[in-house]
Design a protein around this motif. Structure first.
Motif, PDB file in Angstrom:
ATOM      1  N   GLU A  52      26.276  36.999  37.349  1.00  0.00           N
ATOM      2  CA  GLU A  52      27.271  36.645  37.090  1.00  0.00           C
ATOM      3  C   GLU A  52      28.146  36.590  36.103  1.00  0.00           C
ATOM      4  OE1 GLU A  52      30.778  34.875  40.153  1.00  0.00           O
ATOM      5  OE2 GLU A  52      28.695  36.038  41.595  1.00  0.00           O
ATOM      6  N   ALA A  53      28.101  34.617  35.165  1.00  0.00           N
ATOM      7  CA  ALA A  53      29.174  34.645  34.737  1.00  0.00           C
ATOM      8  C   ALA A  53      28.752  35.673  32.847  1.00  0.00           C
ATOM      9  CB  ALA A  53      28.398  33.434  34.116  1.00  0.00           C
ATOM     10  N   GLN A  54      27.323  35.963  33.052  1.00  0.00           N
ATOM     11  CA  GLN A  54      27.389  37.048  31.877  1.00  0.00           C
ATOM     12  C   GLN A  54      27.919  38.267  31.294  1.00  0.00           C
ATOM     13  OE1 GLN A  54      23.212  38.789  31.921  1.00  0.00           O
ATOM     14  NE2 GLN A  54      22.887  38.048  29.666  1.00  0.00           N
ATOM     15  N   HIS A  55      27.584  38.809  33.265  1.00  0.00           N
ATOM     16  CA  HIS A  55      28.540  40.252  33.026  1.00  0.00           C
ATOM     17  C   HIS A  55      30.206  40.126  32.771  1.00  0.00           C
ATOM     18  CE1 HIS A  55      29.481  43.553  34.800  1.00  0.00           C
ATOM     19  NE2 HIS A  55      30.818  43.250  36.029  1.00  0.00           N
ATOM     20  N   LYS A  56      30.862  39.011  32.865  1.00  0.00           N
ATOM     21  CA  LYS A  56      32.208  38.302  33.343  1.00  0.00           C
ATOM     22  C   LYS A  56      32.161  38.413  31.335  1.00  0.00           C
ATOM     23  CE  LYS A  56      35.686  34.670  33.888  1.00  0.00           C
ATOM     24  NZ  LYS A  56      36.458  33.366  34.802  1.00  0.00           N
ATOM     25  N   HIS A  57      31.711  37.517  30.500  1.00  0.00           N
ATOM     26  CA  HIS A  57      31.543  37.324  29.484  1.00  0.00           C
ATOM     27  C   HIS A  57      31.384  38.927  29.084  1.00  0.00           C
ATOM     28  CE1 HIS A  57      30.929  35.223  25.823  1.00  0.00           C
ATOM     29  NE2 HIS A  57      30.375  35.907  25.265  1.00  0.00           N
ATOM     30  N   ARG A  58      30.336  39.655  29.435  1.00  0.00           N
ATOM     31  CA  ARG A  58      30.479  41.189  28.661  1.00  0.00           C
ATOM     32  C   ARG A  58      31.911  41.547  28.494  1.00  0.00           C
ATOM     33  NH1 ARG A  58      24.353  42.765  30.409  1.00  0.00           N
ATOM     34  NH2 ARG A  58      23.527  41.160  28.672  1.00  0.00           N
ATOM     35  N   HIS A  59      31.882  41.283  30.115  1.00  0.00           N
ATOM     36  CA  HIS A  59      33.993  42.309  30.215  1.00  0.00           C
ATOM     37  C   HIS A  59      34.777  41.894  29.687  1.00  0.00           C
ATOM     38  CE1 HIS A  59      36.264  44.595  32.967  1.00  0.00           C
ATOM     39  NE2 HIS A  59      37.155  43.067  33.100  1.00  0.00           N
ATOM     40  N   ALA A 115      34.516  43.407  25.618  1.00  0.00           N
ATOM     41  CA  ALA A 115      34.685  43.657  25.921  1.00  0.00           C
ATOM     42  C   ALA A 115      36.146  44.318  26.204  1.00  0.00           C
ATOM     43  CB  ALA A 115      34.421  45.203  27.162  1.00  0.00           C
ATOM     44  N   GLN A 116      36.945  43.963  26.535  1.00  0.00           N
ATOM     45  CA  GLN A 116      38.249  43.547  26.505  1.00  0.00           C
ATOM     46  C   GLN A 116      39.010  42.927  25.455  1.00  0.00           C
ATOM     47  OE1 GLN A 116      40.112  44.906  28.756  1.00  0.00           O
ATOM     48  NE2 GLN A 116      38.587  45.630  30.080  1.00  0.00           N
ATOM     49  N   THR A 132      37.775  43.651  22.246  1.00  0.00           N
ATOM     50  CA  THR A 132      37.055  44.406  21.155  1.00  0.00           C
ATOM     51  C   THR A 132      38.116  46.111  21.254  1.00  0.00           C
ATOM     52  OG1 THR A 132      35.088  43.977  21.501  1.00  0.00           O
ATOM     53  CG2 THR A 132      35.803  46.080  21.026  1.00  0.00           C
ATOM     54  N   LEU A 133      38.718  46.418  22.756  1.00  0.00           N
ATOM     55  CA  LEU A 133      39.789  47.135  22.917  1.00  0.00           C
ATOM     56  C   LEU A 133      41.478  46.431  22.586  1.00  0.00           C
ATOM     57  CD1 LEU A 133      38.732  48.086  26.042  1.00  0.00           C
ATOM     58  CD2 LEU A 133      38.048  49.780  24.338  1.00  0.00           C
ATOM     59  N   THR A 134      41.194  45.679  22.615  1.00  0.00           N
ATOM     60  CA  THR A 134      43.027  45.137  22.395  1.00  0.00           C
ATOM     61  C   THR A 134      42.532  44.273  20.518  1.00  0.00           C
ATOM     62  OG1 THR A 134      42.206  42.450  22.367  1.00  0.00           O
ATOM     63  CG2 THR A 134      43.369  44.388  24.964  1.00  0.00           C
ATOM     64  N   ALA A 135      41.554  44.796  19.919  1.00  0.00           N
ATOM     65  CA  ALA A 135      41.445  44.030  18.377  1.00  0.00           C
ATOM     66  C   ALA A 135      41.844  45.628  17.750  1.00  0.00           C
ATOM     67  CB  ALA A 135      40.094  43.871  18.199  1.00  0.00           C
TER      68      ALA A 135
END
Length: 138
Positions: A122-129, A132-133, A135-138
């Motif tokens: 769960e923590a890994q999934h949250k961290h990846r998410h 990704a966010q 990267t998209l806002t950068a």
């Protein structure tokens, strides 16, 4: 009258039971079996063979060598074997209880591992998410 009783060599017993000759000699050193001697050659009787078989059976069900031999030594041909059977039943019950406790302990550990693994995923999934966010806002 000639002795027609089957005899066994140490290598025959070793092969039959899948154990080393050293193990058989250890049983002899401890006095659990008492082979006959012909010079340097050991000659094992059906009684020695049966004792080895029973010792190995005890080992398979988790009895110690001492426990197995104690139970085997309780047997006296021509006498009631009820005390031997009672002792064996007690040991079986104790071994079963210990194994069942180990099973419960293993189940508890597996459940705890599953819980921790779930938290980590769960923590890994949250961290990846989150990455990704970013990267998209950068």
């Amino acid at each position: 009258m000639a002795n027609t009783q089957k005899q066994f060599s140490i290598s025959e017993l070793s092969q039959e039971f899948g154990i080393s000759t050293r193990t058989i000699r250890f049983y002899e050193e401890k006095g659990f079996i008492k082979p006959l001697r012909s010079g340097q050659r050991r000659i094992y009787t059906p009684a020695d063979r049966a004792r080895i078989r029973l010792i190995l059976r005890g080992k398979r069900i988790g009895l110690s060598l001492a426990e197995s031999v104690e139970i085997i030594d309780m047997y006296h041909p021509g006498e009631s074997d009820s005390s031997q059977l009672e002792s064996l039943l007690v040991r079986i019950g104790e071994r079963r209880a210990a194994l069942e406790q180990q099973r419960r302990d293993l189940d508890d550990m597996l459940n705890a591992l599953n819980d921790v693994e779930g938290i980590c995923r769960e923590a890994q999934h949250k961290h990846r998410h989150e990455q990704a966010q970013k990267t998209l806002t950068a």
